[in-house]
Design an enzyme around this catalytic site. Sequence first.
Site, short mmCIF file in Angstrom:
data_model
loop_
_atom_site.label_atom_id
_atom_site.label_comp_id
_atom_site.label_asym_id
_atom_site.label_seq_id
_atom_site.Cartn_x
_atom_site.Cartn_y
_atom_site.Cartn_z
N HIS A 176 -12.84 2.70 4.74
CA HIS A 176 -12.42 3.20 3.43
C HIS A 176 -12.08 4.69 3.53
CE1 HIS A 176 -13.56 -0.08 0.44
NE2 HIS A 176 -13.71 -0.61 1.64
N ASP A 202 -12.46 6.08 -4.53
CA ASP A 202 -12.51 4.73 -3.98
C ASP A 202 -12.91 3.73 -5.07
OD1 ASP A 202 -12.78 3.43 -1.01
OD2 ASP A 202 -14.03 2.39 -2.49
#
Length: 500
Positions: free
Chosen positions: A24, A127
């Site tokens: 990520h 995120d």
Amino acid sequence: MESAKEEVDTKIKVMFLPFASTSHIIPMVDIARLFAMHGVDVTIIATPVAASLFQSSVGRDSSLGRSIRTHVVKFPAAEVGLPVGVETFNADTAPDMLPKIGKGLNLLEKEIENLFEELEADCIVTDMFYPWTVDAAARLGIPRLILLAGSCFAHSALHSVKTYAPHKDIKSDSTDDKFSLPGLPHRLKMTPLQLPDWLREPNGYTHLMEMIRDSERRSYGSVFDSFYELEGEYLDHYKKAMGTKSWSLGPVSMWANQDAADKAGRGQAKLEQKGKEEEDSGCLKWLHSKPENSVLYVSFGSMSKFPSLQLVEIAQALEDSGHDFMWVVKKKDGEDGSFLEEFEKRVKASNKGYLIWGWAPQLLILENPAIGGIVTHCGWNTVMESVNAGLAMATWPMFAEQFFNEKLLVDALKIGVAVGVKEWRKWQQFGEEVVKKDQIAKAIALLMGNGEESVEMRRRARELSDAAKRAIKFGGSSHTNLLQLIQELESLKLDRINGK
Ligand code: UDP
């Protein structure tokens, strides 16, 4: 004087908050660097271990005069009972540490929200696993963009299953009975066991995913590491289905990492890099000694280690395939590795194979002309990097949204051949299914073969690679999206300043 002042005023400050796992962090940092390359003032907020994975690239960008920096926040290890340095999720994270890392990240929320305010963010890009940031942005009166990990196809498929629950029509436990995914541009079929467990039946994770979806709906928009020529139908479909704005900005790996040092160091800490430089150049030298398109690359991402039983099947399939191969091996601690040691000696002696233990310089490997195909777990970063390199894929999905990515590659884009994995499983759990060497060998033969189907598949992959390169050039789809997004954020800032 007046116009210089106006210029200063419109320059936007954007804060990026990556989630604490390598795969990520990688695309978020690439996107942050792209913003900085296009004149935005960028701050990336990360804990020390996360920051160590990308600090050298940010330092290089900053020395080139770009307005980019990392703001490090201390991870509260002692407060949650973790040893110092354990603060990210990856293949080495012990299962009992996972909830503690999660708790530590939760403890940082207030401090990070204060940072957004103190550093005068005009926009935050965070995120998907930080749904709380949408409320923080609302309190500050600034837009939040959500980075959705994975393909837009996968998010469209998730939306389809959530909306229509088509898997409920299948009553048997058979791994062959399939349902269709309603409402999507292609007619695609899957089995219930290929769906994430939280989607089949609600569990604790379902609740988190609902929070994420809710935060996405309330965000200013979403960004994807993807590009229009790859999955434009799904990018259009998803906007409509969700009623949100979104921008595809990929492939971010190629766009942001044009310097060899960035490619080599991506995703690994500087200290580790030092020790690995020699090893990395060893693997690249080996590739340089091989003919074009002759080597099969095998990698299962940053999060997984297979049990020995499975490693044995892979090793035998590779050896039997007759193709040269490069295999990134991540072995579980405590399991007998003698088989692999013998295997490595053998393939080294025959010069047929190269094993990389641990972290591979994947971007450099994939772009090497010797690589002819890849066996992948369908992690989206790897998929995008392979598309960018023009490689067809043998697909071996395991967890998260990887089975959806497999559908996109095999059935929609027709640049993948399925190894034939039947069952989704939780990250770090391997269940009962062992993929047999014959199954693996069949997929490799098709991927690397010279029959019409194989040649066509590779041709399509190369076409997409050309399209990827066009997408990030001036006037290309992702390039235009990025400029348009930045402009939109600038005018939002002006509206805010002018009290509109
Ligand atoms: N990666 C790498 N070397 C490795 C393993 C992974 O550079 O040995 C990089 C890879 O290039 C990709 C990311 O780590 O950018 C893995 O992300 P992906 O979404 O493919 O899979 P995940 O790690 O989430 O399973």
